[in-house]
Design an enzyme around this catalytic site. Sequence first.
Site, PDB file in Angstrom:
ATOM      1  N   ASP A 138      65.750  35.822  22.186  1.00  0.00           N
ATOM      2  CA  ASP A 138      66.885  36.642  22.606  1.00  0.00           C
ATOM      3  C   ASP A 138      66.561  38.128  22.428  1.00  0.00           C
ATOM      4  O   ASP A 138      66.784  38.707  21.364  1.00  0.00           O
ATOM      5  CB  ASP A 138      68.124  36.265  21.787  1.00  0.00           C
ATOM      6  CG  ASP A 138      69.342  37.070  22.229  1.00  0.00           C
ATOM      7  OD1 ASP A 138      69.203  37.927  23.137  1.00  0.00           O
ATOM      8  OD2 ASP A 138      70.426  36.844  21.672  1.00  0.00           O
ATOM      9  N   HIS A 169      70.585  44.222  19.873  1.00  0.00           N
ATOM     10  CA  HIS A 169      70.080  43.929  18.533  1.00  0.00           C
ATOM     11  C   HIS A 169      68.892  44.806  18.129  1.00  0.00           C
ATOM     12  O   HIS A 169      68.360  44.649  17.042  1.00  0.00           O
ATOM     13  CB  HIS A 169      69.684  42.450  18.452  1.00  0.00           C
ATOM     14  CG  HIS A 169      70.735  41.540  18.971  1.00  0.00           C
ATOM     15  ND1 HIS A 169      71.956  41.406  18.357  1.00  0.00           N
ATOM     16  CD2 HIS A 169      70.781  40.743  20.079  1.00  0.00           C
ATOM     17  CE1 HIS A 169      72.706  40.556  19.058  1.00  0.00           C
ATOM     18  NE2 HIS A 169      72.017  40.144  20.103  1.00  0.00           N
ATOM     19  N   ILE A 205      73.369  45.372  16.133  1.00  0.00           N
ATOM     20  CA  ILE A 205      73.986  44.314  15.321  1.00  0.00           C
ATOM     21  C   ILE A 205      73.062  43.100  15.272  1.00  0.00           C
ATOM     22  O   ILE A 205      72.136  42.975  16.062  1.00  0.00           O
ATOM     23  CB  ILE A 205      75.384  43.923  15.856  1.00  0.00           C
ATOM     24  CG1 ILE A 205      75.300  43.300  17.276  1.00  0.00           C
ATOM     25  CG2 ILE A 205      76.312  45.130  15.877  1.00  0.00           C
ATOM     26  CD1 ILE A 205      76.637  42.743  17.757  1.00  0.00           C
ATOM     27  N   GLY A 253      74.109  36.703  16.658  1.00  0.00           N
ATOM     28  CA  GLY A 253      74.978  35.655  16.118  1.00  0.00           C
ATOM     29  C   GLY A 253      74.161  34.420  15.756  1.00  0.00           C
ATOM     30  O   GLY A 253      74.404  33.764  14.735  1.00  0.00           O
TER      31      GLY A 253
END
Length: 286
Positions: free
Chosen positions: A190, A195, A210, A213
């Site tokens: 990903d 990110h 961030i 998840g």
Amino acid sequence: MAIDYDAAMALENLGQPFSWSDREVMLYALGVGMGENPLDLDELAFVNEGYLDPRELKVLPTFATVAAWTASPGHIDLQRHLTVDGERMIEFHAPLPASADVLADSFVASIFDKGEDKGAVITRRTLLRALDGRLLTTIAASQFARGDGGFGGPSGTPNPHHPMPDRSPDHVITLKTRPGQALLYRLSGDRNPLHSDPAFARRAGFDRPIMHGMCTFGMACRAILRTYADFDPLAFVRMGVRFSAPVFPGESISFALWKDGDVVSFEAQVEARAVTVVRQGLAVLR
Ligand SMILES: CCCCCCC[C@@H](O)CC(=O)SCCNC(=O)CCNC(=O)[C@H](O)C(C)(C)COP(=O)(O)OP(=O)(O)OC[C@H]1O[C@@H](n2cnc3c(N)ncnc32)[C@H](O)[C@@H]1OP(=O)(O)O
């Protein structure tokens, strides 16, 4: 552009091939923080092939989330920078081998309209099969597209709410993340710049990149493996979560765990900010 509900619901992609080797399995486990203590033999078994028997390498069950990361039923036009991972639910039908060739079937399971000021929740379902047709895992991945609500679709929610038991947690496990953890984790598939790219993160409304998840999801799996499953990846039947607030790389995540029979309920907090980052966590163990 508004989501075209009928066109999106009709998307499917059958028999997309994927493969992995022990390198991907170990890179993923490192990405979710395993191997930080090289003398912890329980976690070493997930990041180091056995010296005497390479088949000793253990595969984290949540490796399923990246094993076919690019599996997709097809393109849905979303405001990418405003789209976050909302929920995940995985069913583990058979153990994932440390290296494999598999086929992925992907569908759009549902699209819910949360309103123009909130967003849309799109759930894609992916079935991973071995080449002989055996079902390995089913993954329901829900993204919360914050910029794409109000397209006139149905209202609703993809997964039933899983309430936490009405008592103090049976265990609390705090796991540290490293400031650079998302930069390592992204190499498992990903590469969303949310990110890794500070400017892109700011466009999305965050003052810095961030955490994925799915990285937090893998860390929850580590906490459960350690606490209730004696590090046995085969113990997992099902695991699901809702991401309720972003985690920032470098933060510590405290997983509150409850066990009732085969059912583990869990939530996660970043205590330093007093924010609950995972809600409605559910793991069913064998
Ligand atoms: C094309 C591009 C593809 C991109 C793929 C992306 C892959 C990855 O790279 C992306 C990531 O990993 S992002 C990181 C992980 N995710 C997060 O950090 C999100 C954290 N959650 C939030 O920010 C908010 O909960 C938020 C924003 C999700 C919702 O917060 P609010 O707007 O405040 O919502 P709220 O008022 O509480 O609820 C509104 C309705 O939505 C439902 N809901 C809430 N959180 C949800 C969630 N996480 N997933 C699904 N549904 C959710 C609520 O139940 C409510 O529904 P209803 O009105 O029907 O009751």
